[in-house]
Design an enzyme around this catalytic site. Structure first.
Site, short mmCIF file in Angstrom:
data_model
loop_
_atom_site.label_atom_id
_atom_site.label_comp_id
_atom_site.label_asym_id
_atom_site.label_seq_id
_atom_site.Cartn_x
_atom_site.Cartn_y
_atom_site.Cartn_z
N SER A 1 -3.02 1.16 14.35
CA SER A 1 -3.64 2.49 14.47
C SER A 1 -4.00 2.73 15.93
CB SER A 1 -4.92 2.56 13.62
OG SER A 1 -5.68 3.73 13.92
N GLY B 1 0.81 -1.21 0.00
CA GLY B 1 0.00 0.00 0.00
C GLY B 1 0.84 1.26 0.00
N ALA B 2 1.88 1.27 -0.84
CA ALA B 2 2.88 2.35 -0.78
C ALA B 2 2.73 3.39 -1.89
CB ALA B 2 4.29 1.75 -0.82
N SER B 3 1.56 3.45 -2.51
CA SER B 3 1.39 4.41 -3.62
C SER B 3 1.04 5.82 -3.14
CB SER B 3 0.29 3.91 -4.57
OG SER B 3 -0.96 3.85 -3.91
N ARG B 4 0.72 5.95 -1.85
CA ARG B 4 0.35 7.28 -1.34
C ARG B 4 0.43 7.29 0.18
NH1 ARG B 4 -6.26 7.50 -2.02
NH2 ARG B 4 -6.70 5.55 -0.94
N ALA C 1 -11.29 -3.15 14.75
CA ALA C 1 -11.08 -4.58 14.95
C ALA C 1 -9.89 -5.08 14.14
CB ALA C 1 -12.34 -5.36 14.57
N LYS D 1 -7.30 -3.34 13.13
CA LYS D 1 -6.05 -2.78 13.64
C LYS D 1 -5.69 -3.34 15.01
CE LYS D 1 -5.03 -0.24 10.10
NZ LYS D 1 -3.82 -0.54 9.29
N TYR E 1 -12.72 -1.26 11.17
CA TYR E 1 -11.33 -0.76 11.11
C TYR E 1 -10.60 -0.98 12.43
CZ TYR E 1 -7.47 2.49 10.19
OH TYR E 1 -6.23 3.05 10.02
N ASN F 1 1.55 -2.05 5.36
CA ASN F 1 0.89 -0.75 5.51
C ASN F 1 -0.48 -0.70 4.84
OD1 ASN F 1 0.86 2.39 5.70
ND2 ASN F 1 0.64 1.95 3.51
#
Length: 246
Positions: free
Chosen positions: A141, A11-14, A156, A158, A154, A89
């Site tokens: 998170s 997930g490293a595009s942004r 749950a 994390k 979300y 990520n």
């Protein structure tokens, strides 16, 4: 600090993922930028790294797909011979109150955020064991620590990342493999930029340091955990949240 190391960042595009990829590359790592649908953004991150003198490539894979993750890891190992750093990520949100949350919205968040991390770790574990080394960095998170209304799925996922991290750390520590988690707080990203200013002001007031964090704050911690400076740390959760989780 990381010269000669191979790092895979999902997930490293942004956002946070892109900042982590750039920070690892700046320290000398060869970075694989995983993305799912945002090829142009992933390529832009890769180009920025290369323009700064670093090494990077992009790789498309939906990390919620167990088989696809296995194929990605296999191809990268065949190409580079090893992977030293794995940063999980990739994550999504499908916010909504529990009473109105659909099964689909719950499942897709769990599949991406939690199962996706399991998928990559599961397929990488055999290689880490052969190497007798490896740094796993999972992005959790503050919502996984405190919970958050409207984010049952979300939060749950994390919180699950934290349990996964600790279990992986216990299983693999004897072979020189480290697993730690970072729990970001309220960080300035595209998602938070879209929030109404009043909502951002209210959230900022709840932060003891009275300011929003930056992706660089998270990336700096990731670099530390990826480096030899963290060689006696495993199974820990680092809240980078301005004090929100105190």
């Amino acid at each position: 600090m990381l010269k000669g190391k191979i790092a895979l960042v999902t997930g490293a595009s942004r956002g946070i993922g892109a900042e982590i990829a750039k920070a690892l590359a700046a320290e000398g790592a060869q970075v694989i930028i995983n993305y799912n649908g945002s090829r142009d953004k992933a390529q832009a991150v890769s180009d920025e790294i290369k323009e700064a003198g670093g090494e990077a490539e992009i790789y498309q894979c939906c990390i919620s797909d167990y088989t696809a993750c296995g194929e990605m890891i296999k191809e990268l190992i065949e190409k580079y011979g090893r992977i030293d750093i794995l940063v999980n990520n990739a994550g999504i949100t499908r916010d909504g109150l529990l009473m109105k949350m659909s099964e689909e919205d719950f499942d897709v968040v769990i599949d991406t955020n939690l199962k996706g991390a399991f998928n990559t770790i599961r397929h990488m574990s055999r290689w880490f064991l052969k190497q007798k080394s490896g740094k796993i960095i999972n992005i959790s998170s503050v919502s996984g620590i405190l919970g958050n209304a409207g984010q049952a799925n979300y939060s749950a996922s994390k919180a699950g990342i934290i349990g996964l991290t600790k279990s992986v750390a216990r299983e693999l520590a004897s072979r020189g493999i480290h697993a730690n988690a970072i729990a970001p707080g309220f960080i300035a990203t595209d998602m938070t930029d879209a929030m109404p200013q009043a909502a951002k002001d209210k959230l900022t007031e709840e932060i003891p340091l009275k300011r929003i964090g930056t992706p660089k704050n998270i990336a700096d911690m990731a670099v530390f955990l990826a480096s030899e400076k963290s060689d006696y740390i495993t199974g820990q959760v680092f809240a980078v949240d301005g004090g929100m989780s105190i």
